[in-house]
Design a protein around this motif. Structure first.
Motif, mmCIF file in Angstrom:
data_model
loop_
_atom_site.group_PDB
_atom_site.id
_atom_site.type_symbol
_atom_site.label_atom_id
_atom_site.label_comp_id
_atom_site.label_asym_id
_atom_site.label_seq_id
_atom_site.Cartn_x
_atom_site.Cartn_y
_atom_site.Cartn_z
ATOM 1 N N UNK A 122 4.581 -37.155 51.445
ATOM 2 C CA UNK A 122 3.656 -36.505 50.225
ATOM 3 C C UNK A 122 4.212 -37.067 48.667
ATOM 4 N N UNK A 123 3.413 -37.045 47.966
ATOM 5 C CA UNK A 123 3.745 -37.407 46.530
ATOM 6 C C UNK A 123 3.457 -36.184 45.344
ATOM 7 N N UNK A 124 4.032 -35.610 45.350
ATOM 8 C CA UNK A 124 4.026 -34.218 44.506
ATOM 9 C C UNK A 124 4.250 -34.774 42.590
ATOM 10 N N UNK A 125 3.714 -33.547 42.321
ATOM 11 C CA UNK A 125 3.842 -33.393 40.853
ATOM 12 C C UNK A 125 4.895 -33.140 40.350
ATOM 13 N N UNK A 126 6.047 -33.546 38.871
ATOM 14 C CA UNK A 126 7.194 -32.763 38.654
ATOM 15 C C UNK A 126 7.710 -31.378 38.732
ATOM 16 N N UNK A 127 6.222 -30.588 38.396
ATOM 17 C CA UNK A 127 5.890 -29.078 38.985
ATOM 18 C C UNK A 127 6.349 -28.452 40.374
ATOM 19 N N UNK A 128 6.144 -29.253 41.168
ATOM 20 C CA UNK A 128 5.822 -29.602 42.720
ATOM 21 C C UNK A 128 4.361 -29.609 43.888
ATOM 22 N N UNK A 129 3.142 -29.759 42.872
ATOM 23 C CA UNK A 129 1.703 -29.077 42.844
ATOM 24 C C UNK A 129 1.675 -30.878 44.105
ATOM 25 N N UNK A 130 0.921 -30.106 44.568
ATOM 26 C CA UNK A 130 0.571 -31.514 45.131
ATOM 27 C C UNK A 130 -1.260 -31.748 44.512
ATOM 28 N N UNK A 131 -1.426 -32.790 44.601
ATOM 29 C CA UNK A 131 -2.477 -33.118 44.102
ATOM 30 C C UNK A 131 -4.022 -34.385 45.216
ATOM 31 N N UNK A 132 -2.726 -33.909 46.219
ATOM 32 C CA UNK A 132 -3.902 -34.437 47.617
ATOM 33 C C UNK A 132 -5.040 -33.682 47.815
ATOM 34 N N UNK A 133 -5.956 -34.090 48.009
ATOM 35 C CA UNK A 133 -7.897 -33.848 47.512
ATOM 36 C C UNK A 133 -8.252 -33.105 46.746
ATOM 37 N N UNK A 134 -7.116 -32.445 45.491
ATOM 38 C CA UNK A 134 -7.174 -31.799 44.988
ATOM 39 C C UNK A 134 -7.676 -32.313 43.548
ATOM 40 N N UNK A 135 -6.706 -33.217 42.851
ATOM 41 C CA UNK A 135 -6.854 -33.910 41.912
ATOM 42 C C UNK A 135 -5.794 -33.421 40.606
ATOM 43 N N UNK A 136 -6.040 -33.624 39.854
ATOM 44 C CA UNK A 136 -5.469 -33.284 38.168
ATOM 45 C C UNK A 136 -6.665 -32.863 37.457
ATOM 46 N N UNK A 137 -6.997 -31.855 37.386
ATOM 47 C CA UNK A 137 -8.015 -31.198 36.111
ATOM 48 C C UNK A 137 -6.625 -31.763 34.467
ATOM 49 N N UNK A 138 -8.125 -31.952 33.787
ATOM 50 C CA UNK A 138 -7.387 -32.471 32.723
ATOM 51 C C UNK A 138 -6.887 -30.832 31.996
ATOM 52 N N UNK A 139 -6.482 -31.226 30.682
ATOM 53 C CA UNK A 139 -6.454 -29.901 29.171
ATOM 54 C C UNK A 139 -8.065 -29.648 28.763
ATOM 55 N N UNK A 140 -8.644 -31.473 28.943
ATOM 56 C CA UNK A 140 -9.970 -30.513 27.832
ATOM 57 C C UNK A 140 -10.550 -31.409 28.943
ATOM 58 N N UNK A 141 -11.261 -30.672 29.872
ATOM 59 C CA UNK A 141 -12.361 -31.582 30.499
ATOM 60 C C UNK A 141 -13.544 -31.564 30.133
ATOM 61 N N UNK A 142 -13.957 -32.484 29.819
ATOM 62 C CA UNK A 142 -15.353 -33.756 29.011
ATOM 63 C C UNK A 142 -16.137 -34.420 30.335
ATOM 64 N N UNK A 143 -17.400 -33.574 30.094
ATOM 65 C CA UNK A 143 -18.152 -35.513 31.385
ATOM 66 C C UNK A 143 -18.878 -36.273 30.322
#
Length: 471
Positions: free
Chosen positions: A346-367
């Protein structure tokens, strides 16, 4: 009976999306390993498998091909894992897999994956027939030319969806939020793998869109940014929307353009819990304000770059939550040309968080606006007076957004709807029939697409952030 010896070529996949015409993936090569021949008879856990094979060969009423039984046994073991990214490819499927790794391919141009028994679109390729037909991330392909493909592997689905330039394939699509299934006829074409597009926006801001991570993407991205600088760009927007990923070395090189030398780009976690960190090899500091834009079609290598710039470079992310593909695969070729690919890390973010099935939430969520999610309308359908359907409702919504008054948006093609259609046809120099079909359908959807591009709130927010950094 012996299992054939095969070479395990260590290929670390961050993205393995077998596509309707292309396979994109990320890889790094390691040492070759040779798996020793073993006797199934000598392994207690294989005794039942061997007995079943022997019983079929001796007693089944018809002749059975040995290779078919072996392929089926291996495929069954892989499917039992329940991992959509682990896969067994027959000789024919493996050949198609490697033929797809090229500068172009023939197909519809849509990255797909198997998910919970369904074949799901990750993202259409920019400029492809799939994009022109309105296919979107998370669309599920239910049928191909009338054949139900639910339960198929992504490899099996690819063999049905791919085809020669000029041929037509009919897909039956299930789209989240839409009750009726959508039938789409798509003409296959040659899809060149162009990955970088750029343009200057108002205010001396350059926008670069990266559609996938292929062999020369990093080199092309650097050249596009250099060109934008020559045109006077004082800030850069990196658009990773609808980018399903690609080659891992390219993701590392591109992330290193923006992440300071020595900072972590990602971590790889293995079965035994050990982790390896990939550090930035930046050689020249990036000297312009930058914002990265992502969405639900940004997957795998795109997510590696997005997480790296967010956590290790403090670059803001704008848009919607990313796809969430965070596993790595190792693939190996058997001596007969078939292929086994299994998830090994599994690859993790630099801080060690797994994004698998979770994704990355942007700093500014805009739809994007709601009208950007209106379903595709098949141009072959004839929508005219007295027709009542969801397609008519979608068409009425589109006309309303484009400034034409179809009356009440209720799915009924009435006199008001016809008048709005005739007005649209007149403005766009189309035959004024009052019927929506063919060129009129395409024109309505194209104008809606243009409006989405012109009013893009995600890019608008990115521009706002760039201007703040430029002060």
């Amino acid at each position: 009976m012996k299992i054939k010896k095969f070479q395990f070529i260590m290929i670390m996949f961050v993205l393995v999306f077998l596509t309707a015409g292309v396979t994109t993936f990320a890889l790094s090569f390691g040492d070759e390993k040779v798996v020793e021949r073993i006797q199934l008879r000598d392994r207690e856990e294989f005794s039942k498998l061997y007995d079943a094979y022997e019983q079929i060969q001796k007693n089944y009423v018809d002749e059975v091909d040995d290779q078919v039984l072996v392929d089926g046994a291996i495929n069954g073991m892989v499917e039992a894992i329940g991992d959509p990214y682990s896969d067994y490819m027959t000789v024919e499927e493996a050949k198609s897999f490697y033929e797809s790794i090229s500068s172009s391919f023939e197909g519809i141009g849509a990255q797909i994956e198997e998910r919970d028994g369904n074949i799901v679109i990750v993202a259409p390729i920019k400029g492809s027939p799939a994009e022109a037909a309105g296919l979107r991330a998370n669309d599920a392909i239910i049928e191909v030319d009338g054949k139900n493909i639910q339960g198929m592997s992504s490899n099996e689905a690819v063999t049905l969806i791919r085809g020669e330039k000029g041929t037509v394939v009919e897909l039956t699509i299930s789209r989240p939020g839409i009750d009726e299934q959508i039938k789409v006829n798509i003409t296959r074409d040659v899809i060149p793998i162009e990955t970088v597009y750029s343009e200057m926006l108002d205010g001396n801001i350059g926008k670069v869109q990266l559609t996938s991570f292929s062999e020369h993407s990093a080199e092309e991205l650097k050249q596009h940014i250099a060109d934008l600088k020559e045109q006077g760009a004082k800030g850069i927007i990196l658009d990773l929307r609808q980018n399903p990923g690609g080659l891992l070395p390219q993701a590392i090189e591109i992330a290193s353009m923006f992440v300071p030398e020595g900072e972590v780009i990602y971590q790889m976690e293995y079965k035994d819990g050990t982790r390896e960190r990939q550090l930035s090899n930046q050689t020249e500091k990036f000297d312009l304000p930058i914002v990265v834009v992502v969405d639900g079609g940004s997957a795998s290598a795109s997510e590696i770059v997005a997480a790296a710039v967010k956590e290790s470079a403090g670059i803001p992310l704008v848009g919607e939550k990313t796809f969430g593909k965070g596993t790595a695969q190792t693939a190996g070729n058997f001596s007969d040309g078939s292929n086994l690919k299994i998830t090994t890390a599994r690859w993790l973010t630099p801080s060690g968080e797994s994004i698998h099935k979770n994704g990355i939430t942007p700093d500014y969520v805009v739809s994007l606006p709601d009208y950007a999610k209106l379903p595709y309308i098949d141009p072959s359908l004839e929508l005219k007076e007295n027709v009542l359907s969801e397609q008519v409702s979608s068409m009425e919504e589109m006309l309303k957004v484009l400034g034409y008054n179809p009356g009440k948006v209720d799915g009924l093609f009435d006199a008001d709807t016809k008048a709005a259609v005739i007005s649209f046809q007149k403005d766009h120099k189309l035959k004024e029939t009052g019927i929506v079909q063919g060129d009129t359908t395409v024109a309505i959807m194209q104008q809606l697409s243009n409006k989405i591009t012109e009013e893009d709130p995600q890019i608008g927010k990115a521009v706002e952030l760039i201007k703040e950094q430029m002060k």
